[in-house]
Design a protein around this motif. Structure first.
Motif, mmCIF file in Angstrom:
data_model
loop_
_atom_site.group_PDB
_atom_site.id
_atom_site.type_symbol
_atom_site.label_atom_id
_atom_site.label_comp_id
_atom_site.label_asym_id
_atom_site.label_seq_id
_atom_site.Cartn_x
_atom_site.Cartn_y
_atom_site.Cartn_z
ATOM 1 N N ASN A 417 0.814 -1.220 0.000
ATOM 2 C CA ASN A 417 0.000 0.000 0.000
ATOM 3 C C ASN A 417 0.848 1.272 0.000
ATOM 4 O O ASN A 417 0.440 2.301 -0.545
ATOM 5 C CB ASN A 417 -0.925 0.021 1.220
ATOM 6 C CG ASN A 417 -2.026 -1.025 1.132
ATOM 7 O OD1 ASN A 417 -2.233 -1.634 0.089
ATOM 8 N ND2 ASN A 417 -2.725 -1.246 2.239
ATOM 9 N N HIS A 418 2.035 1.199 0.618
ATOM 10 C CA HIS A 418 2.872 2.393 0.763
ATOM 11 C C HIS A 418 4.059 2.411 -0.192
ATOM 12 O O HIS A 418 4.946 3.262 -0.074
ATOM 13 C CB HIS A 418 3.366 2.512 2.211
ATOM 14 C CG HIS A 418 2.262 2.746 3.199
ATOM 15 N ND1 HIS A 418 1.604 1.709 3.839
ATOM 16 C CD2 HIS A 418 1.681 3.891 3.645
ATOM 17 C CE1 HIS A 418 0.687 2.205 4.644
ATOM 18 N NE2 HIS A 418 0.704 3.520 4.541
ATOM 19 N N SER A 419 4.067 1.458 -1.133
ATOM 20 C CA SER A 419 5.187 1.398 -2.082
ATOM 21 C C SER A 419 4.793 2.059 -3.396
ATOM 22 O O SER A 419 3.662 1.927 -3.871
ATOM 23 C CB SER A 419 5.583 -0.066 -2.324
ATOM 24 O OG SER A 419 6.603 -0.153 -3.274
ATOM 25 N N GLU A 420 5.725 2.744 -3.979
ATOM 26 C CA GLU A 420 5.466 3.412 -5.264
ATOM 27 C C GLU A 420 5.560 2.438 -6.439
ATOM 28 O O GLU A 420 4.882 2.598 -7.454
ATOM 29 C CB GLU A 420 6.445 4.581 -5.459
ATOM 30 C CG GLU A 420 6.257 5.714 -4.448
ATOM 31 C CD GLU A 420 7.222 6.846 -4.695
ATOM 32 O OE1 GLU A 420 7.986 6.761 -5.669
ATOM 33 O OE2 GLU A 420 7.211 7.812 -3.915
ATOM 34 N N GLY A 421 6.394 1.430 -6.321
ATOM 35 C CA GLY A 421 6.531 0.438 -7.384
ATOM 36 C C GLY A 421 6.020 -0.914 -6.921
ATOM 37 O O GLY A 421 5.510 -1.062 -5.807
ATOM 38 N N LYS A 422 6.146 -1.924 -7.790
ATOM 39 C CA LYS A 422 5.700 -3.261 -7.436
ATOM 40 C C LYS A 422 6.686 -3.912 -6.467
ATOM 41 O O LYS A 422 7.895 -3.854 -6.654
ATOM 42 C CB LYS A 422 5.557 -4.129 -8.688
ATOM 43 C CG LYS A 422 4.297 -3.836 -9.493
ATOM 44 C CD LYS A 422 4.043 -4.937 -10.517
ATOM 45 C CE LYS A 422 2.688 -4.750 -11.190
ATOM 46 N NZ LYS A 422 2.384 -5.854 -12.120
ATOM 47 N N LYS A 487 -6.459 -2.017 -0.945
ATOM 48 C CA LYS A 487 -6.100 -1.148 0.180
ATOM 49 C C LYS A 487 -6.669 -1.655 1.503
ATOM 50 O O LYS A 487 -6.006 -1.651 2.535
ATOM 51 C CB LYS A 487 -6.595 0.275 -0.090
ATOM 52 C CG LYS A 487 -5.953 0.949 -1.302
ATOM 53 C CD LYS A 487 -4.494 1.268 -1.061
ATOM 54 C CE LYS A 487 -3.873 2.027 -2.242
ATOM 55 N NZ LYS A 487 -2.450 2.325 -2.036
#
Length: 543
Positions: A417-422, A487
């Motif tokens: 949920n808090h990561s910009e990438g996979k 989420k």
């Protein structure tokens, strides 16, 4: 003499020794090592049947989430396999319904077996129903059927048949494998080394169900093949493989009919059980419903009695076991995340070229490795030092370990949920391993407990009630479907983790005394009389 005939001859000799030997004294229980007996040849035949059925079941269900959730790709091999394109919530709801249905139908299968057909015939009849569902599913998953809209109605009809078939088999196959071992009492054996040991039914049933569950997980590895096939070839090929594998299972059921130890159906005991429970309210407890006691305190009531003292003791033991099963829906709620939400979670992670639904196969791989270690090293080692890990303690550990697994899944989801990438899908590996460890303690022990604590006339029914806990878990999953989105699913994992942890504490507090009387409770029962146990042959005569 063939190997199987020699095995059966040896086991008959062991049964004769068990019958003629005195039961171990308290001092011998304290001083001698407790070991398991050898398993009969017929038990391995039943285990093969279970392997084929589970190979089929998991080979089908592995691709279910993708089959429903994602749209049909223009060609294969596909980056993301799919068929119906109905989204994650619908996919989770339908797979949850299928799990629900598969764990309602064991009640029906149990009643049919205990009252009408017996376990063997019931398994055979429901296997045919199962096969019909497999054919429907395979036929309606072809590319042409998907394009013309037949996949969805075909899927619904197929899972009704498959769920009915698997329920009839599940309620009866695990009691049938345990019934192949006929010794009901512990005895002393002197090994070739000169060591005297206690051969106990408790250790033997633990071995039987460990072996049985090991075969379940070997069979479940079929999902590795089918989830790869769905991506490379399509769903029709993925479903064809388990359909073909089911046929040898039916052949083993039929061709092995002369070897199985069977108990004939004894009719319904529901009426007698209801009468005992009703009478207990007016005479001051279930012990007072025993004819031997009732004759002294209420002789006027004995004329309507149709049961004996043993039946009352068996019913008490059964009710105690069923109360234990009331806790299991929370455990299965954590376990069932593997086939739904964790598959969808993997689809949002960096999988490389690996299908997202292949990750769940880490769970059976864990069990295939750990079950033999537990059965051959850990449990015997503990017994050698006088620590007998009885059922309630094992189940408690199962709940506790499951809570750790769900807390870990919540942590993964938080990172996503808090990561910009996979996020790398390797983070899921410990989750499947930890859930597998929890199964060794909770799931296997539950099967063992359901069999040991049920009277002969209710073995399938009590097993069905144990499996019904999974049905209740599916209902809870339905309620929580609104949280099955990327989420919010973190809160679902966290809630299940807290529930499992709290249950582990409360469960042990409420039931730990059952372990103190485990051996004594297992000894409750009536002696098997000639004709009650038979081997099925072509004419149906008793051997």
């Amino acid at each position: 003499m063939t190997k199987s005939e020699k095995s059966e001859k040896d086991l008959q000799e062991y049964d004769d020794v068990a019958i003629s030997s005195p039961q171990p004294t308290e001092q011998e229980w304290a001083e001698l090592r407790e070991v398991s007996d050898q398993l009969p040849y017929s038990a391995y035949l039943v285990i093969i049947i279970e392997f084929c059925e589970r190979f089929t079941y998991y080979g089908l269900t592995g691709p279910f989430q993708n089959y429903i959730e994602h749209p049909h790709p223009p060609s294969y091999p596909a980056e993301q396999a799919g068929a119906m394109g109905r989204g994650q919530q619908t996919a989770t709801a339908l797979t949850t319904f299928f799990q629900f249905w598969c764990y309602v139908t064991p009640i029906l299968g149990a009643i049919v077996a205990d009252k009408y057909l017996g376990k063997y015939r019931t398994i055979l009849v429901f296997s045919v129903i199962y096969l019909v569902g497999l054919i429907i599913l395979t036929a309606t998953s072809s590319p042409a059927s998907i394009v013309n809209g037949s996949a969805f109605p075909g899927y619904i009809i197929a899972i009704i048949f498959i769920g009915l078939g698997t329920g009839g088999i599940k309620a009866n196959v695990s009691p049938l494998v345990a019934e192949q071992y006929t010794n009901k009492r512990p005895f002393i054996r002197t090994l070739e080394s000169g060591e005297r040991v206690i051969v106990s039914p408790q250790a033997t049933y633990q071995k039987i169900f460990n072996t049985f569950y090991w075969s379940v997980n070997v069979g479940s590895l079929s999902a590795i093949a089918t989830t790869s096939i769905e991506k490379q070839v399509g769903f029709w090929a993925a479903y064809l493989l388990p359909t073909l594998m089911f046929i040898p299972g039916i052949l083993v059921i039929f061709l092995g009919r002369k070897r199985y130890v069977q108990y004939p159906p004894r009719g319904s005991v529901f009426l007698e059980a209801f009468k005992v429970l009703k009478l207990s309210r007016s005479v001051g407890g279930m012990d007072n419903t025993k004819p031997s006691i009732l004759a002294g305190i209420h002789p006027e009531m004995t004329s309507d009695i149709t049961w004996d003292d043993v039946f009352v003791d068996e019913l008490k033991r059964t009710l105690k076991a069923c109360i234990v099963f009331l806790w299991y829906p929370i455990y299965w709620l954590s376990y069932n995340q593997m086939s739904g939400n964790l598959v969808s979670q993997a689809a949002t992670m960096n999988m490389g070229s690996i299908p997202n639904d292949i990750m769940q196969n880490l769970n059976p791989l864990t069990l295939i490795i750990l079950i033999p270690i537990m059965d051959s090293i850990v449990y015997p080692g503990l017994r050698r030092y006088g620590f007998h890990m009885r059922p309630i303690l094992r189940i408690t550990l199962g709940f506790f370990v499951a809570s750790i697994a769900m807390a870990y899944c919540a942590g993964i989801q938080s990172i996503i949920n808090h990561s910009e990438g996979k996020v790398n899908a390797g983070l899921q590996v410990p989750a499947y391993v930890i859930i597998g460890i929890s199964e060794i303690f909770a799931s296997i022990t539950g099967l063992e407990y359901a069999y040991k604590k049920a009277p002969e006339s209710m073995k399938s029914l009590v097993m069905g009630l144990f499996l019904f806990a999974n049905c209740v878990s599916s209902l809870l999953n339905f309620i929580l479907v609104a949280l099955a989105v990327s989420k919010k699913v973190m809160y679902l994992y966290m809630g299940v983790a807290i529930a499992c942890f709290v249950c582990s504490i409360l469960f042990y507090f409420c039931h730990h005394k059952n372990d103190d009387t485990d051996v004594e409770d297992d000894a409750i029962g009536r002696e098997t009389v000639a004709g009650d146990v038979y081997k099925k042959d072509d004419g149906g005569d008793k051997a």
